[in-house]
Design an enzyme around this catalytic site. Structure first.
Site, short mmCIF file in Angstrom:
data_model
loop_
_atom_site.label_atom_id
_atom_site.label_comp_id
_atom_site.label_asym_id
_atom_site.label_seq_id
_atom_site.Cartn_x
_atom_site.Cartn_y
_atom_site.Cartn_z
N GLY A 1 1.15 -3.30 -7.17
CA GLY A 1 0.80 -2.09 -6.90
C GLY A 1 2.04 -0.92 -7.26
CG ASN B 1 3.11 -1.43 -2.38
OD1 ASN B 1 3.38 -0.89 -1.43
ND2 ASN B 1 2.79 -0.80 -3.57
CB SER C 1 -0.15 0.38 7.54
OG SER C 1 -0.22 1.57 8.22
CE1 TYR D 1 -4.49 0.22 4.65
CE2 TYR D 1 -3.50 1.31 6.74
CZ TYR D 1 -3.40 0.79 5.31
OH TYR D 1 -2.20 0.77 4.66
CB ALA E 1 -8.78 -5.63 11.73
CB ALA E 2 -6.72 -5.38 6.46
CE LYS E 3 -1.78 -2.37 4.69
NZ LYS E 3 -1.23 -2.88 3.34
#
Length: 247
Positions: A9, A87, A140, A150, A152-154
């Site tokens: 990224g 990233n 994050s 978002y 939960a994924a992080k």
């Protein structure tokens, strides 16, 4: 001796700032993303800024095994990798109205933020410098306090990173996470940020201002440094005091 770094990224925002900071530190940096022209423009700008051809590019979709394998093939042509910065990520912008749509939203968030890091790291893992390699993943503040898919994924990215840190510590490889707070100068916010939203976010920050991609990059530079070998398994918050750390 110049080290070799990979930044996923790396074409825009925080990834671009990280790539520039590592190039300024003297590293050769391979930036990765899906948009070839964006990557090429970024590499040219950074190389001009540092006065050397230190940044190169490869276009790959890291949500797929094939993309991760293509990256590994390109990244290891000149030898081992000293620094890997995971990233790439994303926050799908959808408002699900059915359970199927909700499942799809969470699955996509996990794929963008966790699967990309896992596939990239595992593809490059045999080629990491031992001892001395540094793995840094960008998370994050949402991974520490939510909400939603978002967050939960992080949070999952945190758990995976901490487990990996334990696995590879004896090989002299460190694994850490940088969790930024509100950094508006990124594509993440480019189409969703309103004046009201920005003001509400800033009001939560004791430092009284948003962060910058360069400030996040500075944290990555420390964790990626050759002399940071005794810092591993950590989540470094960069958020102006929005969420305080607890030991």
């Amino acid at each position: 001796m110049s080290r070799r770094a990979v930044v996923t990224g790396g074409g825009t925002g925080i990834g671009r700032a990280i790539a520039q900071r590592l190039a300024e530190d003297g590293d050769h940096v391979l930036i990765v993303g899906r948009r070839q022209q964006v990557l090429a423009d970024t590499a040219a700008a950074i190389n001009a800024a540092v006065g050397a051809e230190l940044v190169s590019v490869v276009a790959a979709d890291l949500t797929t095994p094939e993309g991760a394998e293509a990256l590994a093939g390109a990244a290891t042509q000149q030898g081992t990798v000293d620094v890997l910065v995971n990233n790439v990520g994303g926050n799908p912008r959808r408002s699900p109205t059915t359970l199927t749509e909700l499942a799809d939203l969470y699955t996509e968030a996990f794929r963008l933020n966790v699967i990309t890091a896992v596939l990239t790291t595992e593809a490059l893992r045999p080629h990491l410098t031992r001892p001395g390699a540094r793995i840094v993943s960008i998370s994050s503040i949402a991974g520490l306090r939510g909400p939603g898919a978002y967050g939960a994924a992080k949070a999952a990215l945190h758990g995976w990173s901490l487990g990996l840190a334990t696995e590879v510590a004896a090989e002299g490889i460190t694994v850490n996470v940088v969790a930024p707070g509100f950094v508006p100068d990124t594509e993440f916010w480019s189409e969703r940020l309103t004046t009201e939203l920005a003001e509400s976010r800033i009001a939560q920050i004791p430092a009284g201002r948003p962060g910058t991609p360069a400030e996040v990059a500075a944290a990555v530079s420390y964790l990626a440094a050759p002399d940071a070998g005794w810092t591993t398994g950590q989540i470094l918050q960069v958020n102006g005091g929005t969420l305080l750390g607890r030991g």
